[in-house]
Design a protein around this motif. Structure first.
Motif, PDB file in Angstrom:
ATOM      1  N   THR A  79     -84.624 -10.943 -11.000  1.00 42.74           N
ATOM      2  CA  THR A  79     -85.148 -12.079 -10.237  1.00 42.74           C
ATOM      3  C   THR A  79     -84.935 -11.870  -8.744  1.00 42.74           C
ATOM      4  N   PHE A  80     -83.754 -11.379  -8.364  1.00 40.64           N
ATOM      5  CA  PHE A  80     -83.475 -11.119  -6.947  1.00 40.64           C
ATOM      6  C   PHE A  80     -84.363  -9.998  -6.416  1.00 40.64           C
ATOM      7  N   ASP A  81     -84.587  -8.970  -7.220  1.00 35.93           N
ATOM      8  CA  ASP A  81     -85.453  -7.869  -6.796  1.00 35.93           C
ATOM      9  C   ASP A  81     -86.857  -8.364  -6.507  1.00 35.93           C
ATOM     10  N   ARG A  82     -87.387  -9.211  -7.364  1.00 38.22           N
ATOM     11  CA  ARG A  82     -88.742  -9.754  -7.138  1.00 38.22           C
ATOM     12  C   ARG A  82     -88.768 -10.714  -5.954  1.00 38.22           C
ATOM     13  N   PHE A  83     -87.662 -11.436  -5.748  1.00 33.29           N
ATOM     14  CA  PHE A  83     -87.547 -12.321  -4.582  1.00 33.29           C
ATOM     15  C   PHE A  83     -87.627 -11.506  -3.297  1.00 33.29           C
ATOM     16  N   VAL A  84     -86.896 -10.391  -3.250  1.00 30.25           N
ATOM     17  CA  VAL A  84     -86.924  -9.526  -2.069  1.00 30.25           C
ATOM     18  C   VAL A  84     -88.312  -8.919  -1.883  1.00 30.25           C
ATOM     19  N   ALA A  85     -88.917  -8.452  -2.979  1.00 30.28           N
ATOM     20  CA  ALA A  85     -90.219  -7.796  -2.891  1.00 30.28           C
ATOM     21  C   ALA A  85     -91.300  -8.732  -2.380  1.00 30.28           C
ATOM     22  N   ILE A  86     -91.213 -10.012  -2.745  1.00 27.33           N
ATOM     23  CA  ILE A  86     -92.260 -10.960  -2.390  1.00 27.33           C
ATOM     24  C   ILE A  86     -91.967 -11.676  -1.072  1.00 27.33           C
ATOM     25  N   CYS A  87     -90.708 -12.012  -0.833  1.00 30.41           N
ATOM     26  CA  CYS A  87     -90.369 -12.844   0.328  1.00 30.41           C
ATOM     27  C   CYS A  87     -89.889 -12.044   1.543  1.00 30.41           C
ATOM     28  N   HIS A  88     -89.412 -10.820   1.330  1.00 22.94           N
ATOM     29  CA  HIS A  88     -88.884 -10.023   2.438  1.00 22.94           C
ATOM     30  C   HIS A  88     -89.441  -8.602   2.315  1.00 22.94           C
ATOM     31  N   GLN A  89     -90.703  -8.454   2.616  1.00 19.99           N
ATOM     32  CA  GLN A  89     -91.390  -7.194   2.357  1.00 19.99           C
ATOM     33  C   GLN A  89     -90.876  -6.045   3.224  1.00 19.99           C
ATOM     34  N   THR A  90     -90.357  -6.340   4.416  1.00 18.64           N
ATOM     35  CA  THR A  90     -89.802  -5.267   5.249  1.00 18.64           C
ATOM     36  C   THR A  90     -88.552  -4.666   4.605  1.00 18.64           C
ATOM     37  N   PHE A  91     -87.656  -5.528   4.165  1.00 16.31           N
ATOM     38  CA  PHE A  91     -86.431  -5.076   3.510  1.00 16.31           C
ATOM     39  C   PHE A  91     -86.715  -4.480   2.129  1.00 16.31           C
ATOM     40  N   SER A  92     -87.801  -4.941   1.490  1.00 15.86           N
ATOM     41  CA  SER A  92     -88.112  -4.485   0.134  1.00 15.86           C
ATOM     42  C   SER A  92     -88.393  -2.993   0.075  1.00 15.86           C
ATOM     43  N   LYS A  93     -88.874  -2.403   1.178  1.00 15.93           N
ATOM     44  CA  LYS A  93     -89.165  -0.969   1.185  1.00 15.93           C
ATOM     45  C   LYS A  93     -87.899  -0.138   0.970  1.00 15.93           C
ATOM     46  N   LYS A  94     -86.760  -0.687   1.389  1.00 14.64           N
ATOM     47  CA  LYS A  94     -85.492   0.011   1.197  1.00 14.64           C
ATOM     48  C   LYS A  94     -84.797  -0.411  -0.100  1.00 14.64           C
ATOM     49  N   TYR A  95     -84.927  -1.701  -0.441  1.00 13.29           N
ATOM     50  CA  TYR A  95     -84.173  -2.223  -1.581  1.00 13.29           C
ATOM     51  C   TYR A  95     -84.907  -2.029  -2.907  1.00 13.29           C
ATOM     52  N   CYS A  96     -86.186  -2.344  -2.955  1.00 12.20           N
ATOM     53  CA  CYS A  96     -86.944  -2.331  -4.212  1.00 12.20           C
ATOM     54  C   CYS A  96     -87.387  -0.911  -4.566  1.00 12.20           C
ATOM     55  N   THR A  97     -86.417  -0.074  -4.901  1.00 16.64           N
ATOM     56  CA  THR A  97     -86.684   1.314  -5.256  1.00 16.64           C
ATOM     57  C   THR A  97     -86.063   1.622  -6.612  1.00 16.64           C
ATOM     58  N   GLU A  98     -86.515   2.707  -7.212  1.00 19.22           N
ATOM     59  CA  GLU A  98     -85.981   3.120  -8.500  1.00 19.22           C
ATOM     60  C   GLU A  98     -84.497   3.451  -8.401  1.00 19.22           C
ATOM     61  N   LYS A  99     -84.085   4.075  -7.297  1.00 19.10           N
ATOM     62  CA  LYS A  99     -82.697   4.450  -7.107  1.00 19.10           C
ATOM     63  C   LYS A  99     -81.802   3.214  -7.019  1.00 19.10           C
ATOM     64  N   THR A 100     -82.240   2.219  -6.225  1.00 18.71           N
ATOM     65  CA  THR A 100     -81.461   0.980  -6.099  1.00 18.71           C
ATOM     66  C   THR A 100     -81.344   0.286  -7.447  1.00 18.71           C
ATOM     67  N   ALA A 101     -82.434   0.243  -8.206  1.00 21.87           N
ATOM     68  CA  ALA A 101     -82.409  -0.388  -9.524  1.00 21.87           C
ATOM     69  C   ALA A 101     -81.400   0.304 -10.436  1.00 21.87           C
ATOM     70  N   ALA A 102     -81.363   1.639 -10.400  1.00 26.10           N
ATOM     71  CA  ALA A 102     -80.415   2.385 -11.229  1.00 26.10           C
ATOM     72  C   ALA A 102     -78.977   2.065 -10.833  1.00 26.10           C
ATOM     73  N   VAL A 103     -78.724   1.955  -9.523  1.00 23.72           N
ATOM     74  CA  VAL A 103     -77.370   1.642  -9.043  1.00 23.72           C
ATOM     75  C   VAL A 103     -76.964   0.234  -9.475  1.00 23.72           C
ATOM     76  N   VAL A 104     -77.880  -0.729  -9.322  1.00 26.92           N
ATOM     77  CA  VAL A 104     -77.588  -2.116  -9.696  1.00 26.92           C
ATOM     78  C   VAL A 104     -77.292  -2.218 -11.191  1.00 26.92           C
ATOM     79  N   ILE A 105     -78.103  -1.560 -12.011  1.00 26.02           N
ATOM     80  CA  ILE A 105     -77.899  -1.597 -13.463  1.00 26.02           C
ATOM     81  C   ILE A 105     -76.538  -0.994 -13.833  1.00 26.02           C
ATOM     82  N   THR A 106     -76.176   0.111 -13.190  1.00 25.73           N
ATOM     83  CA  THR A 106     -74.888   0.756 -13.451  1.00 25.73           C
ATOM     84  C   THR A 106     -73.730  -0.147 -13.060  1.00 25.73           C
ATOM     85  N   VAL A 107     -73.830  -0.788 -11.883  1.00 19.60           N
ATOM     86  CA  VAL A 107     -72.767  -1.680 -11.413  1.00 19.60           C
ATOM     87  C   VAL A 107     -72.619  -2.879 -12.341  1.00 19.60           C
ATOM     88  N   VAL A 108     -73.743  -3.477 -12.754  1.00 17.29           N
ATOM     89  CA  VAL A 108     -73.706  -4.633 -13.643  1.00 17.29           C
ATOM     90  C   VAL A 108     -73.073  -4.262 -14.980  1.00 17.29           C
TER      91      VAL A 108
END
Length: 301
Positions: A79-108
């Motif tokens: 939900t947060f990833d989609r929030f960033v992708a839709i509401c903060h498109q500048t930051f989404s280029k750095k955050y909404c990536t496959e690598k970030t998703a893998a790190v978040v899943i590992t941390v969780v």
């Protein structure tokens, strides 16, 4: 099947979204294995299997809660990833990536394992037969010792109170942003509402939000009874895991557990309803063995 379809990556979703959905599917499968198969089914139909030894039973319960937390917090992360992708498109280029998703899943996942480790120490044998401890019963000290009371409060806040609030807040902000963006786009294009339906940009926004809202809404609805149940536990004398199944609170508790398990079964249907390419890939996965067998028979003839 959902895991296989998502792993193949032919659903038309970005790699970032696919990572989150794949992680959620794995977590949901673990919930069903440890919660439904290893606990409910084994306890009902195989009451004296080795899985009901107290040490194994307590580990199974810890793994169950780990899987539940993993599933819940991956829903929040998605939900947060989609929030960033839709509401903060500048930051989404750095955050909404496959690598970030893998790190978040590992941390969780790692945090869920550490957080639920104490569940191995809160149970005692329900019965001792021939010096063998059977089943799991919560120790009386769990309800009186300060450390366990604090642990319970921490667990309740972490799941489901905080996820409820975060998902609700993020969805409200995301919907507000989409409505405002569509209104601005409508004004710039100078078209009416009927023509907006054919606007590719508006359609893409709608499709991206359908998956998010359906998953989030399903989670909130199916977890609502558990949410109310924990409120009762904190403000009344009600206790968890009572064996009087005629008591209203016990009925509510067991209903909440059932709906919580159901929450782990619904995402596949949500994907099928909201994603046409997922339906297509699922159909291909189901029919491909039949096609191979038919072709094999044809080649033999």
């Amino acid at each position: 099947m959902t895991i296989v379809v998502l792993f193949r990556g032919n659903c038309g979703l970005s790699k970032c979204i696919t990572r989150y959905l794949l992680g959620m599917a794995v977590a949901d499968l673990l919930v069903l294995i440890f919660g439904v198969v290893m606990s409910e089914i084994m306890d009902s139909y195989f009451p004296f299997s080795f899985l009901n030894y107290t040490p194994i039973c307590s580990v199974n319960i810890a793994l169950l809660f780990m899987s539940i937390d993993w599933s819940v917090w991956l829903t929040v992360a998605f939900t947060f990833d989609r929030f960033v992708a839709i509401c903060h498109q500048t930051f989404s280029k750095k955050y909404c990536t496959e690598k970030t998703a893998a790190v978040v899943i590992t941390v969780v996942c790692s945090f869920s394992v550490i957080e639920n480790a104490p569940f191995n120490f809160i149970f005692e044998p329900r019965e001792i037969i021939n010096d063998v401890p059977w089943y799991c019963c919560i120790k009386p000290s769990f309800y009186t010792l300060t450390i366990w009371i604090a642990f319970t409060c921490f667990e309740i806040i972490l799941t489901p109170f905080l996820p409820f609030l975060l998902i609700l807040l993020l969805n409200v902000q995301t919907i507000r942003h989409i409505v405002q963006a569509n209104r601005v786009r409508r004004g710039l294009r100078g078209k009416n509402n009927s023509e907006d339906q054919h606007d590719p940009e508006v359609e893409n926004r709608r499709k991206s939000i359908v998956l998010l809202l359906t998953i989030s809404a399903s989670f909130m609805i199916l977890w609502a009874v558990i949410f109310v149940m924990f409120i009762f536990v904190n403000f009344t004398d009600a206790q968890l895991t009572e064996t009087n199944y005629n008591a209203p609170f016990t009925i509510m508790e067991q209903t909440g557990y059932m709906l919580r398990y159901l929450s782990s079964c619904t995402n596949t249907f949500i994907y099928a309803v909201s994603q046409s390419k997922f339906r297509e890939q699922l159909k291909n996965l189901i029919t491909s063995p039949v096609t191979i067998i038919i072709n094999l028979f044809k080649s033999v003839k």
